[in-house]
Design an enzyme around this catalytic site. Structure first.
Site, PDB file in Angstrom:
ATOM      1  N   GLY A  98       0.820  -1.208   0.000  1.00 45.81           N
ATOM      2  CA  GLY A  98       0.000   0.000   0.000  1.00 45.81           C
ATOM      3  C   GLY A  98       0.851   1.254   0.000  1.00 45.81           C
ATOM      4  N   ALA A  99       0.223   2.388   0.419  1.00 45.78           N
ATOM      5  CA  ALA A  99       0.865   3.710   0.328  1.00 45.78           C
ATOM      6  C   ALA A  99       1.393   3.882  -1.105  1.00 45.78           C
ATOM      7  CB  ALA A  99       1.976   3.875   1.364  1.00 45.78           C
ATOM      8  N   LEU A 100       0.493   3.660  -2.040  1.00 41.97           N
ATOM      9  CA  LEU A 100       0.890   3.556  -3.449  1.00 41.97           C
ATOM     10  C   LEU A 100       1.328   4.902  -4.021  1.00 41.97           C
ATOM     11  CD1 LEU A 100      -1.949   1.185  -4.742  1.00 41.97           C
ATOM     12  CD2 LEU A 100       0.257   0.596  -3.724  1.00 41.97           C
ATOM     13  N   HIS A 101       2.328   4.836  -4.905  1.00 40.89           N
ATOM     14  CA  HIS A 101       2.839   6.035  -5.574  1.00 40.89           C
ATOM     15  C   HIS A 101       3.070   5.707  -7.054  1.00 40.89           C
ATOM     16  CE1 HIS A 101       6.591   3.878  -5.240  1.00 40.89           C
ATOM     17  NE2 HIS A 101       6.493   3.874  -3.910  1.00 40.89           N
ATOM     18  N   GLY A 140       5.565   4.792  -8.636  1.00 39.56           N
ATOM     19  CA  GLY A 140       6.329   3.558  -8.855  1.00 39.56           C
ATOM     20  C   GLY A 140       5.389   2.363  -8.943  1.00 39.56           C
ATOM     21  N   HIS A 141       4.443   2.276  -7.989  1.00 35.45           N
ATOM     22  CA  HIS A 141       3.477   1.174  -8.029  1.00 35.45           C
ATOM     23  C   HIS A 141       2.599   1.272  -9.277  1.00 35.45           C
ATOM     24  CE1 HIS A 141       4.116   1.531  -3.543  1.00 35.45           C
ATOM     25  NE2 HIS A 141       4.364   0.261  -3.738  1.00 35.45           N
TER      26      HIS A 141
END
Ligand code: PAF
Length: 280
Positions: free
Chosen positions: A31-34, A36-37
């Site tokens: 999680g804590a997606l940015h 990059g994800h």
């Protein structure tokens, strides 16, 4: 997009997809997606009929309870981003769902868990192997997607696939960087303004180190990097190594016929930054 919280519900859906011959891609995340994800999700979508994105902050890979506690959790925003990226299935299990029993598997990772991140974060890669093996078991994907930023993790996951004898392609996805070169990471949001300003020094140093290949031996480049960090008071270098990409043994001579990668970890305030650069 469908969000599943249990293995049973997810696998029921995946079985139907598999029966109709659909290929399945897995993007494991905490999680804590940015951005990059997002890039992993886009690549996975291009290469598969359906994708599963898992969101699970895996306690067994945190050797520092304070780090686990402080790990950013932004589920609503994550789901919003995944909806925008048209992810098909999202798997958000509980700790109990992923670790219903006390049975702890151990994997022989050899040097991969003794060097660099393995030496600094005892037990970390066994924890990664625990959860990734369980996700592979649940999803049984055709392909799984990992960012090259966590280069050592990528090598560990490839080893895990060998150990488990899985018919599964591991796809390595390029590092996504901010404009000033800082590699994207969920932990970057915890950098202070001053730390964030200093952070690109890590990537710049890797680039300069790579340029030294013409005039210095690998050991001299390592010493040069260590000195450069000593002159940068805000960060503390944990390690800089130039390694080959299979066993992660140090490269001693540029003439070695191996793929060479420069890997670095620094402590910046309360945050550890890791980064790497292909040195070939
Ligand atoms: O890279 C990560 O986010 C995690 O280590 C992973 C692969 C999702 C396992 O928890």
């Amino acid at each position: 997009m469908i969000v599943y919280r249990t293995k049973n519900d997810l696998t029921r859906h995946l079985d139907t997809l598999r029966k109709s011959g659909k290929s399945i891609g897995l993007v494991p995340t905490m999680g804590a997606l940015h951005r990059g994800h997002a890039s992993l999700v886009k690549i996975a979508k291009d290469q598969n009929d359906a994708i599963v994105v898992s969101i699970f902050v895996n306690p067994s890979q945190f050797n520092d309870p304070a780090d686990l506690e402080a790990y950013p959790r932004t589920l609503d925003l994550d789901l919003e981003m995944l909806q925008g990226l048209k992810a098909d299935l999202v798997f958000v299990p509980s700790v109990q769902e992923m670790y219903p029993d006390e049975v702890i598997r151990t994997f022989d990772l050899g040097n991969l868990e003794r060097t660099m991140e393995g030496a600094q974060r005892k037990g970390h890669f066994q924890g990664v192997a625990q959860i990734v093996s369980r996700l592979f078991e649940t999803v049984a994907p055709h392909r799984a997607y990992f960012g090259q930023k966590d280069f050592q993790q990528l090598v560990v996951v490839r080893r895990l696939v060998e150990i488990l004898g899985l018919d599964l392609e591991i796809v390595a996805c390029p590092i996504i960087r901010d404009e000033d070169g800082l590699a994207m990471s969920s932990r970057n949001v915890r950098l202070s303004r001053e730390e964030r300003k200093a952070a690109p020094f890590v990537h710049i140093t890797l680039q300069l180190a790579r340029e030294k290949r013409g005039s210095m031996s690998p050991a001299e480049v390592k010493m040069w990097v260590e000195l450069r960090f000593k002159e940068q008071p805000i960060m503390k270098l944990e390690y800089f190594e130039i390694v080959e990409d299979k066993e992660l043994m140090p490269v001693t001579n540029w003439g070695e016929q191996v793929n060479k990668v420069g890997c670095v970890a620094v402590q910046l305030g309360k945050i550890r930054l890791i980064d790497n650069l292909i040195f070939d």
